[in-house]
Design an enzyme around this catalytic site. Sequence first.
Site, mmCIF file in Angstrom:
data_model
loop_
_atom_site.group_PDB
_atom_site.id
_atom_site.type_symbol
_atom_site.label_atom_id
_atom_site.label_comp_id
_atom_site.label_asym_id
_atom_site.label_seq_id
_atom_site.Cartn_x
_atom_site.Cartn_y
_atom_site.Cartn_z
ATOM 1 N N CYS A 1 0.840 -1.197 0.000
ATOM 2 C CA CYS A 1 0.000 0.000 0.000
ATOM 3 C C CYS A 1 0.878 1.251 0.000
ATOM 4 C CB CYS A 1 -0.926 -0.103 1.216
ATOM 5 S SG CYS A 1 -2.191 1.139 1.418
ATOM 6 N N ILE A 2 0.735 2.126 0.977
ATOM 7 C CA ILE A 2 1.530 3.364 1.055
ATOM 8 C C ILE A 2 2.856 3.138 1.791
ATOM 9 C CG2 ILE A 2 0.445 4.175 3.205
ATOM 10 C CD1 ILE A 2 1.520 6.375 0.204
#
Lengths: 219, 219
Positions: A135-136
């Site tokens: 994800c991030i």
Amino acid sequence: MPKVGVVLSGCGVYDGSEIHEAVITLLALDRGGADAVCMAPNIDLTVVNHLSGEEAADETRNVLIESARIARGDIRDIADVRADELDALIFPGGFGAAKNLCDFASKGSDCTVHSEVSRLVREIIAAKKPLAALCIAPAVISKILGDDKLAHKLTIGNDEGTADALEQMGSEHVECPVGNFVVDPANKLISTPAYMLAGRIREAAEGIEKTVAELLEMI
Amino acid sequence: MPKVGVVLSGCGVYDGSEIHEAVITLLALDRGGADAVCMAPNIDLTVVNHLSGEEAADETRNVLIESARIARGDIRDIADVRADELDALIFPGGFGAAKNLCDFASKGSDCTVHSEVSRLVREIIAAKKPLAALCIAPAVISKILGDDKLAHKLTIGNDEGTADALEQMGSEHVECPVGNFVVDPANKLISTPAYMLAGRIREAAEGIEKTVAELLEMI
């Protein structure tokens, strides 16, 4: 059984670890025959009400204590964990990765990473042990490796603004669909977009399960 | 796509929904082709520090707001949900099921169930729609159906004290290993021990995945 560190950043997508990503990671590790070693930094976080989406201005919680919810109490302060106890390391995503493990969410490419997080990542890289980020969370890895002038490849999916920030910090960003992952074999580095792109939990799970399988394969 | 209600009770095994059970349920529903409709009661909960295991005496949180962490914000007040919108209903476990959805944790077989929880369960049973309960959540169902003098079968695994309490409330308790489930075909009722017995996340997942598959099959 191999031991895989799981770096948590709270409990909830908007102010901590993305819960689905963290649990899917823990399940994939267990099914892959690995022991998870959950950890988080012992610092405060700013609380977001996940029903309204608004910041709860008058409240703080502790990242380690809230992360313990995902770990069912079995968690350690990241300051006490050394790479020589681990065979690999993985970072689930969620805004906590960008707000608590570093301040990428507010500072972008000028961010600073929590000192114990960068210390452990550097130990893992130096020991040539595999490292994954969902994800991030690749933003955290990008900053650390970029500061070290270590050429590396990562993905956060296809968000242009975020990809540009990663490139500014020193990453080569590779576009990647949600059900797949990007490998940087030289650095034993794996990344997958998860909820940067996923519209449904099964989409996030597909990429995370493949990422964990690859991580365990690389040990 | 069938719609399956998922009744949450907070976010964390010691004061809310067991997070692993809830996420494994959501993933199994999505992979099984169903839409999850997450819901929780809009009431306060007593907070347990999941690192120390101790109650945080000076703090309360809201069950609906904390449950929203597991649901990534996509959640409704259970008071606003009717059985005619749903094709099935499932209760993950965690102490929240026994402390927030009812007071079984402190009162045992003399417990009272939250009025909107019992209202929705009664609507589902009356509509002959399937209902599943994981871990300690069968205690909630036991009290509701027992009060209605409705003969039914359930499992919470093999814990004698808890099984005795369920029998006192009116259930027939059936022992069950963690990787399996118990079906009461007359009431379309399914239950699995999950973390009442699981020592590892993959053990809980095995029983939950089978339970969700059976639930969807019964629709």
